[in-house]
Scaffold this motif. Structure first.
Motif: not given
Length: 515
Positions: A71-73, A103-104, A145-147, A151-153
């Motif tokens: 998800s973070d691509a 996030f998308l 997952l999205p949240f 945090v990671e990005v």
């Protein structure tokens, strides 16, 4: 016309470069020490929720972390490459694109998991008490997952500014602290299936909001939110991110695959509990991982910066210094963890002693990995885009092959052997590539004295393992703490050179000044 005297104060020196690495590493190490707080949380969770429910939590958290690598691509990696080289306001566009795109994607994946939760639940083993609510638990926990991706990005965007301290408050004092408090409160209130998952969701939402607040302090937040999802910068970041994303996924699989595979291989409560046992072993050993990851976090943006300036000599000095500290700190740290492991496991239910051998194996693997220094970060920042995924695939092949062979025979211990072998295959390849492609080799004459010093202090701690089996708790932990503290003091005082010690700041004062 300037004289040499005029320009000397502005000229970067080896000591300046080492101080930047050590200073950033000090902050990053505190952040990675969140693993210690999480280790305390693990003990508390196993007492309140039991081995099977904690094991289910560990398995689902592993799936979320692997999903985050998708998800973070790979924007967490792209930020370290693009922000240090950005001109003017381009850094805001880089950060904005990374946050919005990831996030998308993560929101879309979470929605898909919610819709397919009944199907997903068929591949996850749980105890009877949790199995009836498994579909609902999956739908609830999917929104971590999205949240967590946020945090990671967002914290990666802060690190890309070469600011390594602010994320500590977000990752430790807020996310992990709130998770521990909320999980204990919900568990003691009787929510023994949903409590742990709901507590984690709440803590991650808070951490995501605080991470965005940090972004606002280091970037123009309006420009970040208005950053387009198309254009030259977005296209270049997307191309780079998608090219290195396989390597990031493989990194996550190294850590998380054994937990998922143990759960998949063993039915019902046994699968959930086995995942929990390995998660405990990995969590204790991950305190040691903090040493190497600390320097990887710091070296990634610094490598990109120095490469951009063509300063090969400075990059080599930073690389060698980071590797010296990484290995020479990992040796006594690993010995201390192995010495303390039985006392730590004694705080849990007796069945968690099954993780003792896995802890020793994973600690050995992490020490060997530390010997390669931040080589993986060097290759990611400077090397061809295909190198990180190829290295990762080679290591993953070793992990999968050994895992399929050893896990059915030796369970948690077999999973630890497979994980350690796979990790070191990838790390060793990066070390060799650094030398062949960029003439960067971290081992020189400066390594000998600190390495010998650390080997001696580590050997003395390991010699205590056999007699410590007769000691009542907590004497093993106390011996490990005292031994580690003495080992670090001895390393600084007798092992490091004055230049290396001075780069450590206040800690370097343990070294006697030059006469």
């Amino acid at each position: 016309m300037s004289t040499p005297t005029d320009t000397e104060p502005d000229k970067p020196t080896a000591e300046n470069h080492r101080a930047r690495v050590a200073g950033g590493a000090g902050f990053a190490f505190l952040g990675r020490l969140g693993a210690l707080i999480e280790a305390v949380s693990v003990i508390a969770f196993t007492w309140v929720y039991g081995a099977a429910t904690f094991g289910l939590f560990a398995v689902l958290w592993s799936y979320v972390k692997v999903s985050t690598a998708i998800s973070d691509a790979a924007m967490t990696t792209a930020l370290q490459r693009f922000v240090p080289k950005a001109q003017g306001d381009d850094a805001n566009l880089v950060a904005g694109y990374a946050i919005k795109l990831s996030f998308l994607i993560s929101t879309g994946i979470a929605l898909l998991i919610c819709l397919t939760a009944p199907l997903v639940s068929n591949f996850i083993n749980a105890a009877d008490a949790d199995a009836d609510q498994l579909t609902t638990v999956i739908r609830l926990y999917a929104w971590v997952l999205p949240f967590w991706t946020m945090v990671e990005v967002a914290t990666a965007a802060i690190r890309a500014r070469r600011t390594f301290g602010p994320e500590i408050r977000v990752r430790i004092f807020y996310e992990q602290g709130l998770r521990l408090v909320a999980a204990m409160a919900l568990g003691l209130a009787g929510y023994l299936t949903y409590g742990l998952f709901l507590a984690h969701l709440l803590s991650v939402i808070l951490a995501a909001l605080l991470a965005l607040r940090l972004v606002a302090k280091h970037y123009d937040i309006n420009a970040v939110f208005k950053a387009p999802l198309s254009g030259p910068i977005a296209r270049e970041m997307r191309g780079y991110g998608f090219s290195v994303m396989p390597a990031n996924i493989i990194k996550k699989l190294f850590s998380e695959f054994p937990v998922m595979f143990l759960n998949f291989m063993l039915p019902g409560a046994a699968g959930a509990a086995a995942g929990g046992y390995y998660a405990v072993a990995r969590k204790i050993a991950s305190a040691l991982q903090a040493v190497r990851m600390t320097f990887e976090y710091v070296m990634a943006p610094l490598a990109a910066e120095k490469d951009g300036h063509g300063d090969h000599k400075a990059l080599h000095d930073m690389y060698a210094f980071a590797t010296r500290l990484s290995l020479c700190l990992a040796l006594p740290f690993g010995a201390a963890l192995v010495l303390a492991r039985h006392d730590v496991l004694a705080t849990m239910d007796p069945e968690f002693q099954a993780a003792a051998a896995a802890i020793a194996i994973l600690c050995l693997g992490r020490v060997l990995e530390a010997a390669t220094g931040p080589s993986s970060a060097i290759i990611e920042m400077l090397g061809h885009r295909l190198l990180p995924p190829l290295n990762g695939l080679a290591g993953l092949a070793v992990l999968l092959g050994l895992g399929i062979w050893l896990i059915p025979l030796h369970g948690v211990t077999g999973a630890a052997i497979a994980a350690a072998a796979g990790l070191n295959t990838t790390a060793l390849l990066a070390l060799i590539e650094g030398q062949l492609l960029f003439r960067l080799w971290p081992y020189d004459s400066h390594m000998a004295r600190p390495l010998i010093t650390s080997l001696i202090t580590s050997g003395l701690m390991l010699a205590l393992i056999s007699p410590s089996s007769l000691w009542p708790a907590p004497y093993g932990i106390l011996a490990a703490i005292v031994g580690l503290a003495l080992a670090v003091i001895i390393l600084i005082r007798f092992g490091l050179t004055h230049e290396d010690a001075e780069a450590l700041g206040k800690l370097g004062k343990l070294k006697k000044k030059k006469p």
